[in-house]
Design a protein around this motif. Structure first.
Motif, PDB file in Angstrom:
ATOM      1  N   ARG A  90       1.914  31.288   6.680  1.00 52.60           N
ATOM      2  CA  ARG A  90       1.159  32.505   7.013  1.00 52.60           C
ATOM      3  C   ARG A  90       1.513  32.993   8.413  1.00 52.60           C
ATOM      4  O   ARG A  90       1.707  34.192   8.639  1.00 52.60           O
ATOM      5  CB  ARG A  90      -0.343  32.225   6.910  1.00 52.60           C
ATOM      6  N   LEU A  91       1.616  32.074   9.354  1.00 51.50           N
ATOM      7  CA  LEU A  91       1.976  32.455  10.722  1.00 51.50           C
ATOM      8  C   LEU A  91       3.382  33.035  10.774  1.00 51.50           C
ATOM      9  O   LEU A  91       3.623  34.046  11.448  1.00 51.50           O
ATOM     10  CB  LEU A  91       1.857  31.240  11.640  1.00 51.50           C
ATOM     11  N   GLN A  92       4.305  32.420  10.061  1.00 45.45           N
ATOM     12  CA  GLN A  92       5.673  32.940  10.038  1.00 45.45           C
ATOM     13  C   GLN A  92       5.701  34.357   9.476  1.00 45.45           C
ATOM     14  O   GLN A  92       6.415  35.237   9.987  1.00 45.45           O
ATOM     15  CB  GLN A  92       6.570  32.020   9.214  1.00 45.45           C
ATOM     16  N   ALA A  93       4.924  34.609   8.424  1.00 50.59           N
ATOM     17  CA  ALA A  93       4.874  35.939   7.828  1.00 50.59           C
ATOM     18  C   ALA A  93       4.312  36.973   8.797  1.00 50.59           C
ATOM     19  O   ALA A  93       4.654  38.167   8.720  1.00 50.59           O
ATOM     20  CB  ALA A  93       4.030  35.903   6.551  1.00 50.59           C
ATOM     21  N   LEU A  94       3.461  36.528   9.721  1.00 46.98           N
ATOM     22  CA  LEU A  94       2.905  37.427  10.738  1.00 46.98           C
ATOM     23  C   LEU A  94       3.894  37.685  11.875  1.00 46.98           C
ATOM     24  O   LEU A  94       3.626  38.515  12.741  1.00 46.98           O
ATOM     25  CB  LEU A  94       1.619  36.832  11.321  1.00 46.98           C
ATOM     26  N   GLY A  95       4.993  36.956  11.902  1.00 50.29           N
ATOM     27  CA  GLY A  95       5.963  37.104  12.981  1.00 50.29           C
ATOM     28  C   GLY A  95       5.750  36.136  14.116  1.00 50.29           C
ATOM     29  O   GLY A  95       6.388  36.243  15.167  1.00 50.29           O
ATOM     30  N   ILE A  96       4.865  35.146  13.936  1.00 52.99           N
ATOM     31  CA  ILE A  96       4.620  34.143  14.961  1.00 52.99           C
ATOM     32  C   ILE A  96       5.822  33.191  15.023  1.00 52.99           C
ATOM     33  O   ILE A  96       6.249  32.659  14.007  1.00 52.99           O
ATOM     34  CB  ILE A  96       3.328  33.362  14.667  1.00 52.99           C
ATOM     35  N   ASN A  97       6.329  32.977  16.225  1.00 51.60           N
ATOM     36  CA  ASN A  97       7.498  32.102  16.376  1.00 51.60           C
ATOM     37  C   ASN A  97       7.227  30.855  17.214  1.00 51.60           C
ATOM     38  O   ASN A  97       8.136  30.053  17.431  1.00 51.60           O
ATOM     39  CB  ASN A  97       8.683  32.868  16.965  1.00 51.60           C
ATOM     40  N   ASN A  98       5.990  30.681  17.682  1.00 53.68           N
ATOM     41  CA  ASN A  98       5.701  29.564  18.577  1.00 53.68           C
ATOM     42  C   ASN A  98       4.258  29.127  18.409  1.00 53.68           C
ATOM     43  O   ASN A  98       3.359  29.962  18.225  1.00 53.68           O
ATOM     44  CB  ASN A  98       5.958  29.987  20.032  1.00 53.68           C
ATOM     45  N   VAL A  99       4.018  27.809  18.483  1.00 52.39           N
ATOM     46  CA  VAL A  99       2.656  27.274  18.465  1.00 52.39           C
ATOM     47  C   VAL A  99       2.489  26.322  19.644  1.00 52.39           C
ATOM     48  O   VAL A  99       3.399  25.579  19.986  1.00 52.39           O
ATOM     49  CB  VAL A  99       2.332  26.551  17.139  1.00 52.39           C
ATOM     50  N   ARG A 100       1.331  26.376  20.260  1.00 53.44           N
ATOM     51  CA  ARG A 100       1.008  25.499  21.381  1.00 53.44           C
ATOM     52  C   ARG A 100       0.059  24.429  20.849  1.00 53.44           C
ATOM     53  O   ARG A 100      -1.007  24.746  20.297  1.00 53.44           O
ATOM     54  CB  ARG A 100       0.373  26.305  22.509  1.00 53.44           C
ATOM     55  N   VAL A 101       0.442  23.137  21.027  1.00 51.80           N
ATOM     56  CA  VAL A 101      -0.173  22.046  20.280  1.00 51.80           C
ATOM     57  C   VAL A 101      -0.542  20.890  21.200  1.00 51.80           C
ATOM     58  O   VAL A 101       0.209  20.531  22.112  1.00 51.80           O
ATOM     59  CB  VAL A 101       0.811  21.543  19.191  1.00 51.80           C
ATOM     60  N   LEU A 102      -1.684  20.281  20.933  1.00 52.60           N
ATOM     61  CA  LEU A 102      -2.090  19.048  21.597  1.00 52.60           C
ATOM     62  C   LEU A 102      -1.224  17.903  21.094  1.00 52.60           C
ATOM     63  O   LEU A 102      -1.176  17.629  19.894  1.00 52.60           O
ATOM     64  CB  LEU A 102      -3.563  18.771  21.291  1.00 52.60           C
ATOM     65  N   ALA A 103      -0.520  17.224  22.006  1.00 57.12           N
ATOM     66  CA  ALA A 103       0.384  16.144  21.600  1.00 57.12           C
ATOM     67  C   ALA A 103      -0.313  14.801  21.514  1.00 57.12           C
ATOM     68  O   ALA A 103       0.062  13.950  20.708  1.00 57.12           O
ATOM     69  CB  ALA A 103       1.557  16.039  22.578  1.00 57.12           C
ATOM     70  N   VAL A 104      -1.330  14.596  22.349  1.00 56.84           N
ATOM     71  CA  VAL A 104      -1.957  13.277  22.419  1.00 56.84           C
ATOM     72  C   VAL A 104      -3.413  13.433  22.845  1.00 56.84           C
ATOM     73  O   VAL A 104      -3.746  14.291  23.659  1.00 56.84           O
ATOM     74  CB  VAL A 104      -1.181  12.355  23.393  1.00 56.84           C
ATOM     75  N   SER A 105      -4.278  12.620  22.277  1.00 56.32           N
ATOM     76  CA  SER A 105      -5.705  12.636  22.621  1.00 56.32           C
ATOM     77  C   SER A 105      -6.144  11.215  22.926  1.00 56.32           C
ATOM     78  O   SER A 105      -5.479  10.246  22.560  1.00 56.32           O
ATOM     79  CB  SER A 105      -6.521  13.218  21.464  1.00 56.32           C
ATOM     80  N   GLU A 106      -7.279  11.086  23.599  1.00 56.99           N
ATOM     81  CA  GLU A 106      -7.778   9.786  24.042  1.00 56.99           C
ATOM     82  C   GLU A 106      -9.189   9.543  23.492  1.00 56.99           C
ATOM     83  O   GLU A 106     -10.051  10.422  23.577  1.00 56.99           O
ATOM     84  CB  GLU A 106      -7.801   9.722  25.575  1.00 56.99           C
ATOM     85  N   LYS A 107      -9.422   8.361  22.952  1.00 59.14           N
ATOM     86  CA  LYS A 107     -10.723   8.043  22.373  1.00 59.14           C
ATOM     87  C   LYS A 107     -11.788   8.003  23.455  1.00 59.14           C
ATOM     88  O   LYS A 107     -11.604   7.402  24.516  1.00 59.14           O
ATOM     89  CB  LYS A 107     -10.662   6.704  21.648  1.00 59.14           C
ATOM     90  N   THR A 108     -12.905   8.627  23.186  1.00 55.13           N
ATOM     91  CA  THR A 108     -13.981   8.714  24.156  1.00 55.13           C
ATOM     92  C   THR A 108     -15.318   8.636  23.444  1.00 55.13           C
ATOM     93  O   THR A 108     -15.407   8.901  22.240  1.00 55.13           O
ATOM     94  CB  THR A 108     -13.892  10.031  24.943  1.00 55.13           C
ATOM     95  N   ASP A 109     -16.357   8.296  24.187  1.00 49.79           N
ATOM     96  CA  ASP A 109     -17.709   8.258  23.626  1.00 49.79           C
ATOM     97  C   ASP A 109     -18.375   9.622  23.643  1.00 49.79           C
ATOM     98  O   ASP A 109     -19.461   9.782  23.089  1.00 49.79           O
ATOM     99  CB  ASP A 109     -18.581   7.272  24.421  1.00 49.79           C
TER     100      ASP A 109
END
Length: 456
Positions: A90-109
């Protein structure tokens, strides 16, 4: 992004902006980072002068934030690979060429953080989530799309710097969603930059991700042109509004040294900071320039959050629109001018607006948001067409086919992931696949950026 409840005092009079630029001019324009334009494969996005280039043509980012992309890509647990494939189509069809993504997360309470997490404790990784990141990059490569992967978070919604401090200082994980004391939270979080144990572990995590070999493609991340850039963190800040000289110096040093470390591991990809701009720099233009002056930072970033910053009241749109838009356009323009000062590209990698009447309901209209998006897109297009160093945008954020599951709109484990992280109501700033008018605007702007690009 930052919590929606956080409203810093941002002084944006034209004279203040002009003064900040004048202060920065002492640094003089600087050439693009060494080696950034010398990648061995033309499919890598690189810097040439004040623009991005890919495959011999100018490359403009027409992107979105998809922080949960790696989560959807996991082969089990929270993974929803079929949904991820549909979202990328769907994003490609909209012309989106880039995504910004969380690579790593840390366990927390903290309850306002996502779970599960990539790291449950120092050195303990969830391989399923890392395989999710592998799958995401493989699918992006199939579509000739790229990703920016951020390796930490100043805010608590993924554990981030708060959890590093919890691990290595024993301090309680301070959740500002509970305390409502964001000034205290920011001041405490800035201790991360000077904590030797936290920095050592952070570098171990960086090395683990940067040196990873994709389990789907067999390709090392360092050799993958589907990765556009590494990013130090989501919205790193030097502290709160009262950050002093020592805090600012530690922040600048941390950016330069960490970016240099990443470049020592991977000389093919660009590195960026993830900064919001002035709003994340204690309103100090000189600090923003100094933080991005190092040649190991390839390009500048900035974010625009007029409602979060108290410039706009969604329940009084007519009364507050003009003032908000005036401040927003000046904020947008002054950062492009900062990029000119340093001779580097800049990406507007976050901006957003809520639905009419501050509703979280997916059925609520998006009249105000569409008007705001239109103004932002127009300015970026104008300055790009003029040859200025604005390299594109990533709107916040793609909710796609995800839907809020609870009457109070707050996320709970097992619910759909949407563009709004668990620290805020689901539907606050998400763009869903049913938001036809917003999607039309996004698609048109992406097409215009492509028309401006395509130049040798």
């Amino acid at each position: 992004m930052k919590p929606a409840a956080f409203k810093p005092a941002i002084a944006l009079a034209a004279a203040v902006m002009a003064g900040a630029l004048a202060a920065g001019s002492a640094g003089a324009a600087q050439s693009a980072p060494q080696g950034m334009a010398a990648a061995p494969d033309a499919a890598f996005v690189v810097v040439q002068g004040t623009h991005f280039v890919r495959n011999g043509q100018r490359y403009y980012v027409a992107g979105t934030n998809l922080w949960y992309g790696g989560y959807l890509g996991a082969p089990s647990g929270v993974g929803q690979r079929a949904r991820l494939v549909k979202e990328l189509d769907r994003l490609q069809a909209l012309g989106i060429n880039n995504v910004r993504v969380l690579a790593v997360s840390e366990k927390t309470d903290m309850k306002s953080a996502v779970s599960p997490a990539t790291t449950s404790a120092p050195g303990q990784y969830d391989e399923e989530l890392l395989k999710g990141l592998d799958f995401l990059l493989a699918e992006l490569g199939k579509r000739d799309m790229t990703a920016v992967l951020y390796l930490n978070n100043f805010w608590q919604w993924s554990g981030g710097m708060t959890q590093y401090l919890n691990w290595f200082t024993g301090s309680a994980a301070h959740d500002p969603n509970v305390s409502k004391d964001y000034e205290r939270f920011m001041a405490e979080n800035a201790r991360f930059y000077g904590n030797a144990n936290a920095q050592s572990e952070y570098r171990r995590v960086i090395a683990r991700i940067v040196k990873r070999v994709n389990s789907v493609t067999g390709k090392a991340y360092r050799d993958d042109p589907a990765l556009m850039a590494w990013q130090l963190a989501n919205e790193p800040r030097p502290g709160n509004a009262k950050a002093g000289k020592e805090q600012k110096a530690a922040y600048v040093r941390w950016i330069a040294e960490t970016a240099g470390y990443i470049r020592s591991l991977d000389g093919k990809h660009m590195v960026s900071s993830g900064s919001e701009g002035l709003a994340g720099s204690a309103e100090d233009g000189q600090l923003y320039l100094d933080a991005h002056r190092t040649p190991n930072i390839a390009y500048l970033t900035y974010h625009l959050w007029p409602k979060n910053w108290g410039w706009f009241d969604s329940k009084q749109p007519d009364k507050t629109w003009a003032g908000m838009m005036d401040k927003s356009l000046r904020y947008l323009n002054v950062h492009v001018d900062y990029a000119k000062t340093l001779g580097k590209p800049i990406v507007l990698e976050e901006f957003g607006m809520d639905r009419d009447g501050a509703s979280f309901d997916i059925a609520a209209p998006t009249t105000v948001r569409d008007r705001f998006y239109g103004e932002v897109f127009k300015l970026v297009q104008q300055r790009a067409a003029a040859g200025d160093p604005i390299a594109g945008w990533n709107f916040w954020a793609w909710g796609g086919a995800g839907r809020a599951a609870n009457a109070d709109y707050w996320w709970k484990p097992g619910n759909d992931f949407v563009g709004d992280p668990p620290q805020e109501e689901q539907g606050l700033y998400s763009v869903f696949d049913s938001d036809a008018s917003t999607l039309k605007l996004i698609q048109a702007s992406a097409q215009r950026l492509r028309a401006i690009g395509g130049k040798p």
